[in-house]
Structure formats: C-alpha cells, structure tokens
Design a protein around this motif. Structure first.
Motif, mmCIF file in Angstrom:
data_model
loop_
_atom_site.group_PDB
_atom_site.id
_atom_site.type_symbol
_atom_site.label_atom_id
_atom_site.label_comp_id
_atom_site.label_asym_id
_atom_site.label_seq_id
_atom_site.Cartn_x
_atom_site.Cartn_y
_atom_site.Cartn_z
ATOM 1 N N LYS A 68 0.834 -1.209 0.000
ATOM 2 C CA LYS A 68 0.000 0.000 0.000
ATOM 3 C C LYS A 68 0.869 1.260 0.000
ATOM 4 C CE LYS A 68 -3.858 -2.116 2.471
ATOM 5 N NZ LYS A 68 -4.563 -2.199 3.766
ATOM 6 N N LEU A 69 1.946 1.221 0.776
ATOM 7 C CA LEU A 69 2.855 2.374 0.800
ATOM 8 C C LEU A 69 3.514 2.581 -0.560
ATOM 9 C CD1 LEU A 69 4.587 1.858 4.274
ATOM 10 C CD2 LEU A 69 2.847 3.564 3.669
ATOM 11 N N ASN A 75 5.886 7.329 -3.666
ATOM 12 C CA ASN A 75 6.743 6.144 -3.514
ATOM 13 C C ASN A 75 6.773 5.265 -4.764
ATOM 14 O OD1 ASN A 75 7.294 6.884 -0.857
ATOM 15 N ND2 ASN A 75 5.523 5.756 -0.078
ATOM 16 N N ARG A 76 6.175 5.718 -5.851
ATOM 17 C CA ARG A 76 6.121 4.913 -7.077
ATOM 18 C C ARG A 76 7.416 4.940 -7.874
ATOM 19 N NH1 ARG A 76 0.112 6.454 -9.139
ATOM 20 N NH2 ARG A 76 -0.998 5.409 -7.442
ATOM 21 N N ARG A 77 8.274 5.904 -7.574
ATOM 22 C CA ARG A 77 9.593 5.995 -8.217
ATOM 23 C C ARG A 77 10.661 5.851 -7.145
ATOM 24 N NH1 ARG A 77 9.828 10.857 -12.627
ATOM 25 N NH2 ARG A 77 8.126 10.149 -13.935
ATOM 26 N N CYS A 78 11.801 5.357 -7.541
ATOM 27 C CA CYS A 78 12.942 5.227 -6.641
ATOM 28 C C CYS A 78 13.295 6.598 -6.060
ATOM 29 C CB CYS A 78 14.125 4.646 -7.410
ATOM 30 S SG CYS A 78 15.662 4.585 -6.482
ATOM 31 N N ALA A 79 13.552 6.648 -4.768
ATOM 32 C CA ALA A 79 13.897 7.909 -4.104
ATOM 33 C C ALA A 79 15.190 8.500 -4.631
ATOM 34 C CB ALA A 79 14.025 7.689 -2.597
ATOM 35 N N ASP A 80 16.065 7.672 -5.199
ATOM 36 C CA ASP A 80 17.373 8.157 -5.624
ATOM 37 C C ASP A 80 17.461 8.435 -7.123
ATOM 38 O OD1 ASP A 80 18.261 8.088 -2.992
ATOM 39 O OD2 ASP A 80 18.912 6.012 -3.172
ATOM 40 N N ALA A 93 13.800 -1.224 0.117
ATOM 41 C CA ALA A 93 13.709 -0.063 1.000
ATOM 42 C C ALA A 93 14.921 -0.012 1.915
ATOM 43 C CB ALA A 93 12.436 -0.133 1.841
ATOM 44 N N SER A 94 15.266 1.183 2.319
ATOM 45 C CA SER A 94 16.251 1.376 3.372
ATOM 46 C C SER A 94 15.442 1.639 4.636
ATOM 47 C CB SER A 94 17.176 2.546 3.071
ATOM 48 O OG SER A 94 18.015 2.791 4.195
ATOM 49 N N VAL A 95 15.428 0.668 5.540
ATOM 50 C CA VAL A 95 14.535 0.738 6.698
ATOM 51 C C VAL A 95 14.963 1.775 7.725
ATOM 52 C CG1 VAL A 95 13.741 -1.635 6.420
ATOM 53 C CG2 VAL A 95 15.676 -1.162 7.924
ATOM 54 N N ASN A 96 16.205 2.225 7.684
ATOM 55 C CA ASN A 96 16.614 3.254 8.635
ATOM 56 C C ASN A 96 16.630 4.652 8.017
ATOM 57 O OD1 ASN A 96 18.938 2.263 7.181
ATOM 58 N ND2 ASN A 96 20.196 3.512 8.535
ATOM 59 N N LEU A 97 16.651 4.750 6.685
ATOM 60 C CA LEU A 97 16.595 6.057 6.020
ATOM 61 C C LEU A 97 15.165 6.410 5.612
ATOM 62 C CD1 LEU A 97 19.800 5.778 3.798
ATOM 63 C CD2 LEU A 97 19.531 7.042 5.949
ATOM 64 N N GLY A 98 14.299 5.405 5.533
ATOM 65 C CA GLY A 98 12.894 5.651 5.219
ATOM 66 C C GLY A 98 12.594 5.851 3.759
ATOM 67 N N VAL A 99 13.427 5.296 2.857
ATOM 68 C CA VAL A 99 13.213 5.479 1.422
ATOM 69 C C VAL A 99 12.935 4.153 0.722
ATOM 70 C CG1 VAL A 99 14.554 7.613 1.209
ATOM 71 C CG2 VAL A 99 15.710 5.419 0.962
ATOM 72 N N PHE A 100 12.092 4.228 -0.301
ATOM 73 C CA PHE A 100 11.831 3.094 -1.185
ATOM 74 C C PHE A 100 12.710 3.270 -2.416
ATOM 75 C CE2 PHE A 100 7.905 3.395 1.286
ATOM 76 C CZ PHE A 100 7.779 2.076 1.706
ATOM 77 N N THR A 138 7.722 8.093 7.025
ATOM 78 C CA THR A 138 8.745 8.777 6.242
ATOM 79 C C THR A 138 8.354 8.718 4.767
ATOM 80 O OG1 THR A 138 10.299 7.809 7.820
ATOM 81 C CG2 THR A 138 11.244 9.068 6.045
ATOM 82 N N GLY A 139 8.843 7.728 4.041
ATOM 83 C CA GLY A 139 8.544 7.623 2.619
ATOM 84 C C GLY A 139 9.424 8.550 1.807
ATOM 85 N N ASN A 140 9.358 8.404 0.497
ATOM 86 C CA ASN A 140 10.265 9.127 -0.398
ATOM 87 C C ASN A 140 10.099 10.650 -0.358
ATOM 88 O OD1 ASN A 140 11.153 6.613 -1.047
ATOM 89 N ND2 ASN A 140 10.441 6.658 -3.173
ATOM 90 N N ALA A 141 8.869 11.132 -0.295
ATOM 91 C CA ALA A 141 8.669 12.586 -0.325
ATOM 92 C C ALA A 141 9.300 13.245 0.903
ATOM 93 C CB ALA A 141 7.179 12.914 -0.413
ATOM 94 N N SER A 142 9.017 12.694 2.062
ATOM 95 C CA SER A 142 9.541 13.263 3.302
ATOM 96 C C SER A 142 11.060 13.119 3.386
ATOM 97 C CB SER A 142 8.873 12.574 4.496
ATOM 98 O OG SER A 142 9.393 13.048 5.699
#
Length: 186
Positions: A68-69, A75-80, A93-100, A138-142
């Motif tokens: 769902k996230l 979160n539909r595109r890679c954060a990087d 995902a990086s579980v400590n950085l909060g990015v997908f 968190t998620g990519n936007a944040s």
C-alpha cells in the motif's frame, strides 16, 4: 541427577553449564546429530521470520502494508534515481533512512554499509512492525525533502542534474546524499 560444572571454552571464556545425562549424550553425538539452535531450527522448518519473532502470517500483513505504501504517488519511483521506467520502480527499501528504492540503487545502498543504510526487500524479507511504521511515517517525499533540500530549492539555478539510473555517477550521488549529506539544510 545433574551437577553444575564451570570451565573454559578453550578461548579463555568462562562458562557454566548444567550437565544432565541428556546434555552429555547430545554433546557426545556427532555434530550433525546434535539439536539445532532455536533460530536455526525455525529457519530449517520453514519458519521464515521466526528468528526475528515475526511469524509468516504476521510478515504477510507487513508486506501487504508495504504494498500500500509503494502504491502511494510519492513512492512509485525510486527515491534516488527517480527513473520513470518499470526498472526504476521501487521493490526495496532502506529501513533506517525511510526510502523506497529500485534494485539497482539498493545495490548502491548495500555498498554504503549497514551502518549507513539497512536494505530490505519489500517482498522477500522479514519486516518488523516498527520498520513498517517508520516507512509509513517517512517515505520518499519526506526523506527527499530532508536529504535533497538544497537540490529542491535551487536545482534550476544551480544546474544540478540527477545522474541516470545506470550511470556510474549514481553510486557517488547516493554516497553524497546519505553519507556526506551534501544537500541537507543545516
């Protein structure tokens, strides 16, 4: 009856064990016949996430929450790499950085070391409840608002160009983003 015995394990580590007849028999058996430690026994029995205290059923719920996230627009595109193609779709995902992140960027994150980025598959790995909660908070936007603050505010004037997903510069970009925190506002 049982009696206690104190000794050393050969590495100058003191230990204390209760030597019952059953323990003595197990110790005398060849190594391959000795009982497995609890975590290894759970894994061997197909206990997927049992070593982390997460049952298979519980982890299926966590994976559904992650799905769902991942469906959220940010979160539909890679954060990087932010690659819009299917290859750039996050499945890690990086579980400590909060990015997908996508599979390619996940490899770069692993190269940073687990002390910087703890990478998990969004479909294959065991997830703890607090990890999923952190990802939802968190998620990519944040995360990108934090780690790329200077890029977002001045990208047009600074001439910044994000490296392409497959570009050799992507590893350096990820290192600058998370290790050096080059674009974080003070």
């Amino acid at each position: 009856g049982s009696s206690s015995r104190n000794g050393y394990d050969g590495n100058d580590h003191k230990f204390s064990t209760d030597w019952s007849a059953a323990n003595q028999a197990a110790a005398a058996a060849p190594r391959w016949q000795q009982p497995l430690p609890p975590a290894a026994a759970a894994a061997a029995a197909g206990g997927f996430g049992e070593a982390k205290g997460v049952s298979f059923e519980e982890n299926k719920l966590r994976i559904a929450e992650l799905k769902k996230l991942l469906a959220q627009e940010s979160n539909r595109r890679c954060a990087d790499c932010q690659d819009p193609t299917p290859a750039g779709r996050p499945s890690w995902a990086s579980v400590n950085l909060g990015v997908f992140i996508c599979m390619r960027c996940a490899g770069h994150h692993r190269g940073l070391g687990a002390h910087i980025s703890k990478v998990r598959s969004c479909t294959l790995d065991t997830w703890l409840p607090q990890q999923v909660i952190f990802m939802s908070q968190t998620g990519n936007a944040s995360a990108n608002a934090h780690f790329e603050a200077k890029i977002s505010s001045s990208s047009s004037s600074s001439g910044f160009k994000r490296p392409a997903r497959d570009a050799p510069e992507m590893a350096s970009f990820i290192r600058q983003k998370y290790v050096d925190q080059k674009w974080v506002e003070p």
